[in-house]
Design a protein around this motif. Structure first.
Motif, PDB file in Angstrom:
ATOM      1  N   ILE A 231       0.833  -1.198   0.000  1.00 16.55           N
ATOM      2  CA  ILE A 231       0.000   0.000   0.000  1.00 16.55           C
ATOM      3  C   ILE A 231       0.876   1.260   0.000  1.00 16.55           C
ATOM      4  O   ILE A 231       0.602   2.230  -0.721  1.00 16.55           O
ATOM      5  CB  ILE A 231      -0.944   0.007   1.213  1.00 16.55           C
ATOM      6  N   SER A 232       1.945   1.244   0.792  1.00 13.24           N
ATOM      7  CA  SER A 232       2.865   2.390   0.849  1.00 13.24           C
ATOM      8  C   SER A 232       3.484   2.651  -0.516  1.00 13.24           C
ATOM      9  O   SER A 232       3.610   3.799  -0.958  1.00 13.24           O
ATOM     10  CB  SER A 232       3.958   2.141   1.888  1.00 13.24           C
ATOM     11  N   LYS A 233       3.898   1.574  -1.195  1.00  5.41           N
ATOM     12  CA  LYS A 233       4.503   1.711  -2.526  1.00  5.41           C
ATOM     13  C   LYS A 233       3.499   2.293  -3.520  1.00  5.41           C
ATOM     14  O   LYS A 233       3.838   3.152  -4.348  1.00  5.41           O
ATOM     15  CB  LYS A 233       4.993   0.338  -3.011  1.00  5.41           C
ATOM     16  N   LYS A 234       2.252   1.885  -3.435  1.00 11.28           N
ATOM     17  CA  LYS A 234       1.219   2.418  -4.327  1.00 11.28           C
ATOM     18  C   LYS A 234       0.993   3.907  -4.059  1.00 11.28           C
ATOM     19  O   LYS A 234       0.733   4.685  -4.983  1.00 11.28           O
ATOM     20  CB  LYS A 234      -0.082   1.639  -4.138  1.00 11.28           C
ATOM     21  N   MET A 235       1.097   4.310  -2.784  1.00 13.48           N
ATOM     22  CA  MET A 235       0.963   5.729  -2.457  1.00 13.48           C
ATOM     23  C   MET A 235       2.098   6.535  -3.070  1.00 13.48           C
ATOM     24  O   MET A 235       1.882   7.639  -3.597  1.00 13.48           O
ATOM     25  CB  MET A 235       0.937   5.916  -0.938  1.00 13.48           C
ATOM     26  N   GLU A 236       3.307   6.001  -3.025  1.00 15.63           N
ATOM     27  CA  GLU A 236       4.448   6.661  -3.671  1.00 15.63           C
ATOM     28  C   GLU A 236       4.202   6.813  -5.168  1.00 15.63           C
ATOM     29  O   GLU A 236       4.468   7.871  -5.760  1.00 15.63           O
ATOM     30  CB  GLU A 236       5.730   5.864  -3.430  1.00 15.63           C
ATOM     31  N   ASP A 237       3.697   5.738  -5.791  1.00 12.87           N
ATOM     32  CA  ASP A 237       3.445   5.767  -7.234  1.00 12.87           C
ATOM     33  C   ASP A 237       2.401   6.831  -7.584  1.00 12.87           C
ATOM     34  O   ASP A 237       2.550   7.552  -8.571  1.00 12.87           O
ATOM     35  CB  ASP A 237       2.965   4.392  -7.707  1.00 12.87           C
ATOM     36  N   VAL A 238       1.356   6.917  -6.771  1.00 13.76           N
ATOM     37  CA  VAL A 238       0.320   7.929  -7.009  1.00 13.76           C
ATOM     38  C   VAL A 238       0.915   9.323  -6.886  1.00 13.76           C
ATOM     39  O   VAL A 238       0.638  10.217  -7.698  1.00 13.76           O
ATOM     40  CB  VAL A 238      -0.858   7.739  -6.027  1.00 13.76           C
ATOM     41  N   PHE A 239       1.723   9.519  -5.875  1.00 12.36           N
ATOM     42  CA  PHE A 239       2.345  10.828  -5.663  1.00 12.36           C
ATOM     43  C   PHE A 239       3.195  11.237  -6.867  1.00 12.36           C
ATOM     44  O   PHE A 239       3.093  12.360  -7.368  1.00 12.36           O
ATOM     45  CB  PHE A 239       3.190  10.802  -4.391  1.00 12.36           C
ATOM     46  N   HIS A 240       4.040  10.328  -7.348  1.00 10.93           N
ATOM     47  CA  HIS A 240       4.920  10.650  -8.476  1.00 10.93           C
ATOM     48  C   HIS A 240       4.154  10.773  -9.790  1.00 10.93           C
ATOM     49  O   HIS A 240       4.625  11.439 -10.720  1.00 10.93           O
ATOM     50  CB  HIS A 240       6.020   9.600  -8.591  1.00 10.93           C
ATOM     51  N   LYS A 241       3.013  10.154  -9.850  1.00  8.72           N
ATOM     52  CA  LYS A 241       2.205  10.229 -11.073  1.00  8.72           C
ATOM     53  C   LYS A 241       1.718  11.664 -11.321  1.00  8.72           C
ATOM     54  O   LYS A 241       1.666  12.124 -12.474  1.00  8.72           O
ATOM     55  CB  LYS A 241       1.010   9.286 -10.942  1.00  8.72           C
ATOM     56  N   TYR A 242       1.386  12.374 -10.243  1.00 12.95           N
ATOM     57  CA  TYR A 242       0.823  13.707 -10.393  1.00 12.95           C
ATOM     58  C   TYR A 242       1.776  14.823  -9.988  1.00 12.95           C
ATOM     59  O   TYR A 242       1.617  15.955 -10.430  1.00 12.95           O
ATOM     60  CB  TYR A 242      -0.455  13.831  -9.562  1.00 12.95           C
ATOM     61  N   SER A 243       2.731  14.522  -9.130  1.00 16.30           N
ATOM     62  CA  SER A 243       3.629  15.560  -8.634  1.00 16.30           C
ATOM     63  C   SER A 243       4.752  15.814  -9.628  1.00 16.30           C
ATOM     64  O   SER A 243       5.233  14.895 -10.305  1.00 16.30           O
ATOM     65  CB  SER A 243       4.211  15.147  -7.285  1.00 16.30           C
ATOM     66  N   GLU A 244       5.172  17.057  -9.712  1.00 14.68           N
ATOM     67  CA  GLU A 244       6.300  17.405 -10.565  1.00 14.68           C
ATOM     68  C   GLU A 244       7.622  17.172  -9.854  1.00 14.68           C
ATOM     69  O   GLU A 244       8.684  17.375 -10.432  1.00 14.68           O
ATOM     70  CB  GLU A 244       6.190  18.872 -10.984  1.00 14.68           C
ATOM     71  N   ASP A 245       7.538  16.754  -8.622  1.00  8.33           N
ATOM     72  CA  ASP A 245       8.746  16.475  -7.820  1.00  8.33           C
ATOM     73  C   ASP A 245       9.426  15.229  -8.376  1.00  8.33           C
ATOM     74  O   ASP A 245       8.867  14.141  -8.358  1.00  8.33           O
ATOM     75  CB  ASP A 245       8.350  16.259  -6.364  1.00  8.33           C
ATOM     76  N   ASP A 246      10.647  15.381  -8.853  1.00  9.65           N
ATOM     77  CA  ASP A 246      11.372  14.244  -9.422  1.00  9.65           C
ATOM     78  C   ASP A 246      12.377  13.641  -8.452  1.00  9.65           C
ATOM     79  O   ASP A 246      13.188  12.802  -8.816  1.00  9.65           O
ATOM     80  CB  ASP A 246      12.093  14.659 -10.715  1.00  9.65           C
TER      81      ASP A 246
END
Length: 781
Positions: A231-246
């Protein structure tokens, strides 16, 4: 038979009154201490367990790595929670939570509410609050609904049904109470007592869709046996999907609600450490009290040999004798418990004040009664087993001749127990000594800014409008030297800003800084030292986009001549105008962090007021007068900056006071035991002392003879306790980024203090025995 057994046991206790009194006093002190520590530990470990499904509630946190430094934060962007709910299957409920300072009308006054929280409707799906009035499935009727606790409902509408009643927030927005929930216990960090919907307040703000603005917390309710790492990994993926933070040097972590209070993700300065420490002290206190009983019972065993012999001749077997001796210790333990509970009730208010908790005792709860029953049985078994086995194993013939066959094993066992007691005292004295020195070091350490003669209060929209006038009025008073605004006090700067660029930046360097929005006079108010450049000034219009960095931030940027260099954030593109000397921007449990200051009035939340030395009372009175004149409807809450700093070390200070108190308890119980043991030893050696005195020995030589063996025991105990104390102190000091050195003098003084305590305790009985008339000692029974 049972009645007869208790009668015989009572008679035996009365026959050996001195030993019984010593044992009851020692055990009562030990049991009172154990019960108080137990209640505190139970209160700590039950934190946040007031919710029925707390084992399935998690707080979403993020761990970021800044070089070798781990930064932990539970602040998240607003749109992330919506995306998690929509895109991650298995999340049963998730809610945002944002603590909000608000004021509500009551009559002609406004009351500040510090525990109002903005939440989603799903918050009440995550947390199963008990609803007294209203619908749990629809807690908010509309965007101007308000859910309150029983206490709040009674405060605003005493004796009335508050459901459907209206309250004005900030004297303009009117909210309707749509539900009333049951008050929560003190041992919870989810201690909000007022709730309003979060969405209406952010729907039209820039934060609503901003993935780079981290400002709120989120709690999630998950199914049982779900893979938390997945679940934590999926949250990271969601964050990077929309965030411009690389920047990928971070991870999402789900913190169990029941662990938030006791454990930290970085593993440092955790409350659970104090739970372990005081649990160990509680067990140690009980063991020492049991040792006292064992030693004293064994020391008077020789005087009970005829009693044992007669009972065996009359038909008592070993099992009956053991049962009798267990009955004796059981009676003594029960009497000690009664006395101990009286002590607990007398000490509990002070104990609550020290620990800053509200510990209550439910005397007839199954849990508490089971604890007391287990305590009585455990003490009876530990304290009574050795004396019972020792006396019941004596041979009848030898007993009737007055011979005690304890043998060298008994003396060796007693020595081991006494050495353990003394070693425990040495260990605790050393630990308490270092705790005191460390806390004194924290109080005295220079933090890199002025902390004396400063007060502050909260800033709100009404005060902001009249701030400049308020400031001008305050500065008319010659006692007040500085007035400014800020978002963060300099000892607790924990806002983070990411995505920062600067002139000559290396792409491999992470760009996470702590920051504080400050006013023009901030540097001067806190008397911070500028080592390069200048502070903010109204004379320079370009200062609205300027930055001031601390030394650690300059080092992180790798800048040799930082003043004048470009420094860019999402707010604007600006330049560095100054460098402030490093200061402690977080409590001393943390190291120095990269910090920058910027003029950002929209973030201001506090007014800082500095006054002249010795004018505290006059300055406070003047501030209160001007506040009442300018903001008559708003209450004024003034906090001393020094008190605010001290509050960060409440846990360590409380631990230090408790450690000192219970160390004194251990020493007291040990002294009681040594006193009783020395008394019986002096009786046993009374004939030897009498003979020696008849042959010319002096009283002082007799005292030295009796004390000699205790000196040897003290030496052995010190050698045992010192390395264990060293390891404990070394580990405890690691909780502080800045701490004292381990000074050998503390170990020496602790051993010396223990020696003095032992000599005084044993010396009293030795002196009395040595000065006794030899004729009394040598006369035939």
């Amino acid at each position: 038979m049972l009645k007869n057994l208790f009668k015989i046991s009572f008679r035996s206790i009365l026959r050996h009154k001195t030993a019984a009194i010593v044992n009851i006093i020692g055990l009562s002190i030990a049991m009172a201490s154990f019960i108080m520590i137990y209640l505190w530990v139970y209160n700590e470990v039950s934190f946040n367990r007031n919710f029925e499904k707390s084992d399935r509630i998690y707080r979403i946190s993020r761990i970021r790595y800044n070089g070798n430094t781990m930064n932990v934060s539970s602040q998240l962007p607003y749109p992330l929670i919506t995306a998690i709910k929509e895109e991650i299957p298995g999340v049963e409920a998730i809610s945002r939570q944002f603590l909000y300072l608000a004021s509500f009308e009551q009559g002609d006054k406004l009351i500040e509410e510090y525990y109002l929280s903005m939440v989603d409707t799903s918050f009440f799906e995550v947390f199963d609050y008990e609803f007294i009035a209203g619908d749990p499935k629809k807690p908010f009727w509309n965007e101007y609904s308000l859910v309150v606790s029983e206490e709040v409902a009674e405060k605003y509408f005493p004796g009335e049904n508050a459901l459907g009643k209206k309250l004005k927030m900030h004297a303009d927005e009117e909210y309707t109470i749509s539900a009333i929930i049951k008050d929560q216990p003190d041992n919870t960090s989810i201690n909000f007592n007022m709730f309003i919907p979060i969405d209406p307040h952010f729907r039209n703000s820039d934060d609503y869709n901003d993935w780079s603005s981290f400002f709120l917390r989120a709690y999630v309710y998950l199914p049982e046996n779900i893979d938390l790492k997945e679940i934590s990994k999926k949250m990271e993926d969601v964050f990077h999907k929309y965030s411009e933070d690389d920047d990928t040097e971070h991870e999402f972590v789900l913190e169990a609600l029941s662990n938030i209070y006791l454990f930290n993700l970085d593993g440092e300065n955790e409350r659970i450490e104090y739970v372990y420490i005081f649990s160990l002290i509680a067990i140690l206190i009980l063991i020492i009290a049991c040792i006292n009983y064992t030693n004293i019972a064994a020391s008077i065993a020789a005087r009970r040999t005829k009693e044992v012999g007669i009972k065996k001749v009359l038909g008592s077997d070993k099992k009956n004798l053991i049962f009798q001796f267990y009955t004796e210790v059981f009676i003594i333990t029960v009497l000690a418990l009664i006395l101990g509970m009286v002590a607990v009730e007398l000490l509990r208010p002070g104990f609550n004040e020290i620990t800053r908790s509200e510990i209550t005792i439910r005397y007839f709860s199954v849990h508490f009664l089971c604890m007391l029953g287990l305590l009585i049985i455990t003490i009876s078994l530990i304290a009574g087993t050795y004396p019972a086995l020792l006396l019941s194993s004596q041979q009848p013939a030898e007993c009737l001749k007055g011979r005690f066959t304890g043998g060298p094993g008994l003396a060796r066992f007693s020595r081991i127990l006494v050495i353990f007691q003394i070693a425990s005292s040495v260990f605790l004295i050393i630990c308490v000594g270092f705790i005191y020195l460390q806390l004194d070091y924290i109080r005295a350490k220079e933090l890199g800014f002025q902390k004396d003669n400063i007060i502050f209060t909260h800033l709100n929209s009404d005060v902001t409008e009249k701030y400049q006038t308020f400031k001008a009025e305050l500065l008319k008073n010659p006692d007040i030297t500085h007035v400014c605004r800020t978002s963060q006090l300099p000892n607790n700067i924990n806002y983070h800003w990411r995505g920062i660029e600067w002139e000559g930046k290396n792409d491999e360097v992470t760009s996470s800084f702590d920051f504080s929005a400050v006013d023009f006079d901030y540097i001067e108010t806190f008397d911070m030292q500028m080592i390069d450049g200048r502070p903010f000034s109204r004379e320079y219009s370009q200062d609205s986009t300027a930055y001031i960095l601390n030394e650690t931030a300059v080092k992180l940027c790798g800048l040799k001549d930082p003043v004048g260099k470009k420094f860019n954030t999402e707010a604007d593109v600006g330049r560095i105008i100054g460098v402030v000397k490093d200061f402690h921007s977080l409590p001393l449990t943390s190291g120095k962090r990269p910090v920058f200051f910027k003029l950002l009035p929209q973030y201001f939340s506090r007014i800082i007021i500095r006054f002249k030395e010795g004018s505290a009372a006059r300055s406070r009175e003047y501030v209160e007068k001007m506040w009442t004149e300018m903001f008559p409807e708003r209450p004024l809450l003034i906090t001393s900056f020094n008190d605010h700093i001290d509050a960060h070390y409440n846990r360590e200070r409380s631990a230090g006071i408790l450690a000192a108190f219970f160390a004194a308890v251990v020493i007291l119980i040990s002294c009681i035991g040594l006193f009783g043991l020395a008394n019986h030893m002096a009786r046993r050696k009374s004939k030897e002392i009498g003979i020696r005195k008849v042959f010319g020995a002096s009283s002082s030589s007799m005292v030295m003879m009796l004390l000699r063996q205790y000196s040897l025991w003290l030496l052995i105990a010190s050698l045992i306790a010192t390395p264990f104390a060293f390891l404990f102190v070394k580990d405890w000091l690691q909780n502080f980024a800045y701490h004292i050195d381990i000074n050998p003098l503390v170990f020496i003084l602790a051993c010396l203090l223990t020696f003095i305590i032992v000599v005084l305790t044993v010396g009293i009985q030795s002196y009395r025995a040595a000065n006794k008339n030899p004729a009394e000692s040598l006369k035939y029974e």
